[in-house]
Design an enzyme around this catalytic site. Structure first.
Site, PDB file in Angstrom:
ATOM      1  N   ASP A 199      31.928  44.048  40.693  1.00 36.35           N
ATOM      2  CA  ASP A 199      33.385  43.923  40.576  1.00 36.35           C
ATOM      3  C   ASP A 199      33.952  44.976  39.632  1.00 36.35           C
ATOM      4  O   ASP A 199      35.015  45.540  39.881  1.00 36.35           O
ATOM      5  CB  ASP A 199      33.761  42.527  40.058  1.00 36.35           C
ATOM      6  CG  ASP A 199      33.719  41.475  41.150  1.00 36.35           C
ATOM      7  OD1 ASP A 199      33.558  41.848  42.325  1.00 36.35           O
ATOM      8  OD2 ASP A 199      33.851  40.278  40.825  1.00 36.35           O
ATOM      9  N   LYS A 205      35.978  47.761  41.678  1.00 35.64           N
ATOM     10  CA  LYS A 205      37.369  47.309  41.745  1.00 35.64           C
ATOM     11  C   LYS A 205      38.118  47.417  40.416  1.00 35.64           C
ATOM     12  O   LYS A 205      39.185  48.030  40.347  1.00 35.64           O
ATOM     13  CB  LYS A 205      37.418  45.858  42.243  1.00 35.64           C
ATOM     14  CG  LYS A 205      36.732  45.683  43.597  1.00 35.64           C
ATOM     15  CD  LYS A 205      36.557  44.218  43.970  1.00 35.64           C
ATOM     16  CE  LYS A 205      35.745  44.069  45.245  1.00 35.64           C
ATOM     17  NZ  LYS A 205      35.532  42.661  45.623  1.00 35.64           N
ATOM     18  N   GLU A 225      38.012  34.913  42.873  1.00 36.59           N
ATOM     19  CA  GLU A 225      38.746  36.157  42.658  1.00 36.59           C
ATOM     20  C   GLU A 225      37.765  37.304  42.515  1.00 36.59           C
ATOM     21  O   GLU A 225      36.642  37.129  42.029  1.00 36.59           O
ATOM     22  CB  GLU A 225      39.629  36.075  41.401  1.00 36.59           C
ATOM     23  CG  GLU A 225      40.785  35.081  41.499  1.00 36.59           C
ATOM     24  CD  GLU A 225      41.912  35.554  42.417  1.00 36.59           C
ATOM     25  OE1 GLU A 225      41.882  36.723  42.852  1.00 36.59           O
ATOM     26  OE2 GLU A 225      42.815  34.754  42.711  1.00 36.59           O
ATOM     27  N   CYS A 226      38.206  38.501  42.916  1.00 39.35           N
ATOM     28  CA  CYS A 226      37.316  39.664  42.902  1.00 39.35           C
ATOM     29  C   CYS A 226      37.229  40.328  41.539  1.00 39.35           C
ATOM     30  O   CYS A 226      36.443  41.232  41.336  1.00 39.35           O
ATOM     31  CB  CYS A 226      37.787  40.697  43.923  1.00 39.35           C
ATOM     32  SG  CYS A 226      39.373  41.457  43.501  1.00 39.35           S
ATOM     33  N   GLY A 227      38.040  39.909  40.593  1.00 41.68           N
ATOM     34  CA  GLY A 227      37.988  40.521  39.279  1.00 41.68           C
ATOM     35  C   GLY A 227      39.276  41.208  38.886  1.00 41.68           C
ATOM     36  O   GLY A 227      39.635  41.265  37.719  1.00 41.68           O
TER      37      GLY A 227
END
Length: 303
Positions: A158, A162, A266-268
């Site tokens: 992550d 991201k 959540e992806c971060g």
């Protein structure tokens, strides 16, 4: 927006250099103005007022009120609706909202094909693409970080895929506020989403379609012929990286296909940044401890 001071404070003391008129304007060269911030009462007031507005009205407020405004998008359905709404406002170039796309190098091919269709449909919109630092392809990513990093160390994945690219984009583009595609109906941590949020380092996040359901978003897309990801016709509703996204079953939450079988929601990007700062500190401490242990083992062998 600076990370050195909190954007949300209970009280504000604004000192202003004296000018001939006794006031300060944005065009003044000698006088200083405070950075963008909201007091807690002001933020609560704005959220109470904006929650009753249509997304288009929220977007108009953002454009006239927030400098350094960008839209972050992975070209999900809600983000595409926001983009289409903005395009119909016929804004002059200085007021147009640029897009930021984080190319993790692990998107579906259908997502990348959609990016090209969006460029064609909205040619006046600037698109800034950010990739993981120092790599341009999935093969390069694997060589640098190891195979299937999302399995071996999902928090590190992550960060490098991201969070770090997002922070780099915000820094280089001088982003003060972003439009997101998050909605309450997506469930999980998003269930009590406000229209306006401010993160721990001062980034303002606006969720203009927070009140909309998936059905409302879908109806807008159909009515306005908005380009969308072909995977949506194959049972997907929330689409991220290919390795962590699955179709969902009837009756499941909209984001149930993300990180299936994990506690993760959540992806971060929308998690507190301090979480990743602590994570990176822990990783660095672990490396130092391993290096020290290796050195001590070497001494024992020498003796």
């Amino acid at each position: 927006m600076s990370s050195r001071s909190s954007p949300v404070r209970d009280t504000d003391v604004i000192s202003v250099q004296e000018t001939e008129s006794g006031y300060v304007s944005g065009s003044g060269s000698e006088s200083s103005l405070p950075e963008i911030h909201f007091t807690k009462p002001h933020l609560a007031f704005l959220n109470r007022q904006l929650q009753f507005l249509e997304p288009q009205d929220i977007l108009r407020w953002c454009i006239t009120s927030l400098p350094g405004l960008f839209q972050t998008t992975a070209f999900g359905l809600t983000g595409l609706v926001t983009l289409d709404m903005l395009s119909k406002m016929k804004l002059p170039r200085p007021q147009m909202v640029d897009l930021i796309f984080l190319d993790t190098l692990h998107h579906f091919s259908e997502t990348l094909a959609l990016v090209d269709r969006v460029r064609s449909r909205y040619p006046l919109v600037n698109l800034h693409v950010y990739k993981p630092d120092g790599v341009d392809t999935a093969d390069e990513f694997a060589r640098k970080h190891g195979e299937q990093l999302w399995k071996t160390n999902d928090e590190l994945y992550d960060w490098v895929a991201k969070v770090e690219p997002a922070q780099r984009a915000y820094r280089e583009l001088q982003v003060a506020a972003i439009l997101t595609g998050r909605r309450r109906s997506q469930g999980g941590k998003r269930g009590d989403l406000d229209i306006i949020e401010v993160d721990e380092v001062g980034l303002i996040k606006i969720n203009p379609l927070a009140n909309w359901s998936f059905q409302q978003v879908q109806e807008y897309v159909q009515k306005n012929n908005v380009p969308y990801n072909e995977l949506l016709d194959r049972g997907y509703k929330s689409i991220g990286d290919w390795h962590s996204t699955q179709p969902i079953k009837v009756g499941e939450d909209e984001r149930a296909g993300r990180w299936k079988g994990q506690q993760k929601t959540e992806c971060g990007i929308h998690n507190p940044r301090s979480k990743f700062a602590q994570y990176l500190q822990d990783q660095e401490r672990k490396k130092r401890e391993e290096a020290l242990q290796k050195a001590l083992n070497g001494l024992k062998i020498a003796v």
